[in-house]
Design a protein around this motif. Structure first.
Motif, PDB file in Angstrom:
ATOM      1  N   LEU A  87      -5.368  -9.363  -9.654  1.00 45.58           N
ATOM      2  CA  LEU A  87      -3.947  -9.104  -9.918  1.00 45.58           C
ATOM      3  C   LEU A  87      -3.129  -8.971  -8.630  1.00 45.58           C
ATOM      4  N   PRO A  88      -3.610  -8.242  -7.611  1.00 45.38           N
ATOM      5  CA  PRO A  88      -2.830  -8.213  -6.355  1.00 45.38           C
ATOM      6  C   PRO A  88      -2.638  -9.604  -5.749  1.00 45.38           C
ATOM      7  N   SER A  89      -3.653 -10.454  -5.842  1.00 44.62           N
ATOM      8  CA  SER A  89      -3.500 -11.797  -5.271  1.00 44.62           C
ATOM      9  C   SER A  89      -2.408 -12.586  -5.986  1.00 44.62           C
ATOM     10  N   LEU A  90      -2.200 -12.297  -7.266  1.00 48.91           N
ATOM     11  CA  LEU A  90      -1.141 -12.983  -8.014  1.00 48.91           C
ATOM     12  C   LEU A  90       0.242 -12.459  -7.648  1.00 48.91           C
ATOM     13  N   SER A 143      -6.588   4.124  -3.363  1.00 48.12           N
ATOM     14  CA  SER A 143      -6.629   3.914  -1.913  1.00 48.12           C
ATOM     15  C   SER A 143      -6.706   2.418  -1.592  1.00 48.12           C
ATOM     16  N   ILE A 144      -7.509   1.697  -2.361  1.00 49.57           N
ATOM     17  CA  ILE A 144      -7.593   0.242  -2.171  1.00 49.57           C
ATOM     18  C   ILE A 144      -6.224  -0.399  -2.418  1.00 49.57           C
ATOM     19  N   LEU A 145      -5.578  -0.036  -3.507  1.00 50.28           N
ATOM     20  CA  LEU A 145      -4.301  -0.662  -3.859  1.00 50.28           C
ATOM     21  C   LEU A 145      -3.214  -0.354  -2.836  1.00 50.28           C
ATOM     22  N   PHE A 146      -3.089   0.917  -2.448  1.00 46.67           N
ATOM     23  CA  PHE A 146      -2.071   1.258  -1.441  1.00 46.67           C
ATOM     24  C   PHE A 146      -2.436   0.648  -0.090  1.00 46.67           C
ATOM     25  N   GLY A 147      -3.729   0.584   0.213  1.00 45.89           N
ATOM     26  CA  GLY A 147      -4.162  -0.063   1.444  1.00 45.89           C
ATOM     27  C   GLY A 147      -3.802  -1.535   1.465  1.00 45.89           C
ATOM     28  N   GLU A 148      -3.955  -2.199   0.339  1.00 48.41           N
ATOM     29  CA  GLU A 148      -3.572  -3.611   0.264  1.00 48.41           C
ATOM     30  C   GLU A 148      -2.077  -3.787   0.493  1.00 48.41           C
ATOM     31  N   SER A 149      -1.285  -2.852  -0.025  1.00 48.71           N
ATOM     32  CA  SER A 149       0.166  -2.969   0.184  1.00 48.71           C
ATOM     33  C   SER A 149       0.496  -2.852   1.674  1.00 48.71           C
ATOM     34  N   LEU A 150      -0.226  -1.991   2.401  1.00 49.94           N
ATOM     35  CA  LEU A 150      -0.017  -1.878   3.849  1.00 49.94           C
ATOM     36  C   LEU A 150      -0.588  -3.083   4.587  1.00 49.94           C
ATOM     37  N   LEU A 151      -1.768  -3.509   4.186  1.00 51.03           N
ATOM     38  CA  LEU A 151      -2.421  -4.635   4.844  1.00 51.03           C
ATOM     39  C   LEU A 151      -1.560  -5.890   4.785  1.00 51.03           C
ATOM     40  N   PHE A 152      -0.988  -6.157   3.608  1.00 49.21           N
ATOM     41  CA  PHE A 152      -0.193  -7.368   3.429  1.00 49.21           C
ATOM     42  C   PHE A 152       1.306  -7.138   3.596  1.00 49.21           C
ATOM     43  N   LEU A 191       3.111  -4.956  -4.001  1.00 45.01           N
ATOM     44  CA  LEU A 191       1.817  -4.290  -4.171  1.00 45.01           C
ATOM     45  C   LEU A 191       1.964  -2.777  -4.164  1.00 45.01           C
ATOM     46  N   ALA A 192       2.918  -2.245  -3.403  1.00 39.98           N
ATOM     47  CA  ALA A 192       3.152  -0.794  -3.403  1.00 39.98           C
ATOM     48  C   ALA A 192       3.647  -0.341  -4.777  1.00 39.98           C
ATOM     49  N   VAL A 193       4.557  -1.109  -5.368  1.00 34.00           N
ATOM     50  CA  VAL A 193       5.057  -0.794  -6.718  1.00 34.00           C
ATOM     51  C   VAL A 193       3.929  -0.906  -7.733  1.00 34.00           C
ATOM     52  N   TYR A 194       3.122  -1.930  -7.599  1.00 34.17           N
ATOM     53  CA  TYR A 194       1.946  -2.111  -8.471  1.00 34.17           C
ATOM     54  C   TYR A 194       1.021  -0.897  -8.368  1.00 34.17           C
ATOM     55  N   ALA A 195       0.758  -0.439  -7.144  1.00 41.00           N
ATOM     56  CA  ALA A 195      -0.102   0.738  -6.942  1.00 41.00           C
ATOM     57  C   ALA A 195       0.524   1.983  -7.567  1.00 41.00           C
ATOM     58  N   LEU A 196       1.829   2.148  -7.418  1.00 42.34           N
ATOM     59  CA  LEU A 196       2.500   3.291  -8.050  1.00 42.34           C
ATOM     60  C   LEU A 196       2.374   3.235  -9.569  1.00 42.34           C
ATOM     61  N   GLY A 197       2.462   2.044 -10.122  1.00 42.64           N
ATOM     62  CA  GLY A 197       2.274   1.886 -11.572  1.00 42.64           C
ATOM     63  C   GLY A 197       0.887   2.328 -12.001  1.00 42.64           C
ATOM     64  N   PHE A 198      -0.119   1.995 -11.200  1.00 41.68           N
ATOM     65  CA  PHE A 198      -1.470   2.432 -11.532  1.00 41.68           C
ATOM     66  C   PHE A 198      -1.639   3.930 -11.357  1.00 41.68           C
ATOM     67  N   LEU A 199      -0.960   4.520 -10.400  1.00 44.94           N
ATOM     68  CA  LEU A 199      -0.995   5.976 -10.247  1.00 44.94           C
ATOM     69  C   LEU A 199      -0.484   6.650 -11.518  1.00 44.94           C
ATOM     70  N   VAL A 200       0.620   6.164 -12.037  1.00 48.67           N
ATOM     71  CA  VAL A 200       1.171   6.712 -13.284  1.00 48.67           C
ATOM     72  C   VAL A 200       0.200   6.474 -14.443  1.00 48.67           C
ATOM     73  N   ALA A 201      -0.321   5.256 -14.548  1.00 51.51           N
ATOM     74  CA  ALA A 201      -1.245   4.935 -15.642  1.00 51.51           C
ATOM     75  C   ALA A 201      -2.499   5.800 -15.574  1.00 51.51           C
ATOM     76  N   TYR A 202      -3.098   5.936 -14.387  1.00 44.01           N
ATOM     77  CA  TYR A 202      -4.305   6.753 -14.241  1.00 44.01           C
ATOM     78  C   TYR A 202      -4.029   8.201 -14.609  1.00 44.01           C
ATOM     79  N   THR A 203      -2.877   8.716 -14.200  1.00 41.08           N
ATOM     80  CA  THR A 203      -2.536  10.103 -14.524  1.00 41.08           C
ATOM     81  C   THR A 203      -2.463  10.293 -16.032  1.00 41.08           C
TER      82      THR A 203
END
Length: 162
Positions: free
Chosen positions: A21-24, A96-105, A110-122
């Motif tokens: 999904l991040p690659s997309l 950590s992987i998702l937020f790291g990918e947002s920084l890496l790229f 990707l940062a918004v995507y990671a925030l969405g997963f933070l909400v979903a996981y919670t």
């Protein structure tokens, strides 16, 4: 067998969430640019998150005698390894992987995507996982919840007397 099932789950679910999904969400390969300190921080976050995830998956398969898959969860309450410091280290590793990918790229998407997963996981933890674990493990899980924080790890480990 639990290790094999965990490996298959890891490729299908966390692999999709953290790689496919991040690659997309990334634009086609841009021109190469020099690495910045944030890119290096992203590499570190991705590596740390992967180590956390695999350590937790190992503990689920060996100590818990199950997998991260909700259809085949651990049969024993896992309170060793990183679970002695925080109740949800596997989710923390994936985040950590998702937020790291947002920084890496350098990607806001990707940062918004990671925030969405933070909400979903919670929401998953609060409204599904914790109630299921309370029913399944009862008082031992209640004691564990009182002793170990949900998201932010403690430096001292639960049950070590430190």
């Amino acid at each position: 067998m639990n290790l094999l099932k965990t490996l298959i789950f890891t490729v299908l679910i966390p692999g999709t969430v953290t790689i496919l999904l991040p690659s997309l969400l990334l634009p086609p390969a841009p021109a190469p640019r020099p690495f910045t300190p944030l890119n290096y921080l992203g590499v570190l976050a991705v590596a740390l998150g992967a180590c956390v995830y695999f350590w937790c998956a190992w503990d689920f398969a060996t100590a818990g005698r199950g997998t991260p898959l909700p259809l085949d969860p651990p049969k024993e309450l896992v309170v060793r390894g990183l679970y002695r410091h925080v109740r949800n280290p596997m989710y923390s590793g994936v985040l950590s992987i998702l937020f790291g990918e947002s920084l890496l790229f350098g990607s806001r998407a990707l940062a918004v995507y990671a925030l969405g997963f933070l909400v979903a996981y919670t929401l998953i933890v609060l409204f599904y996982e914790e109630p299921v674990l309370r029913r399944k493990f009862g008082e031992p899980y209640e004691r564990y919840c009182r002793a170990v924080p949900r998201w932010l790890p403690r430096l001292s480990a639960h049950g070590t007397g430190r």
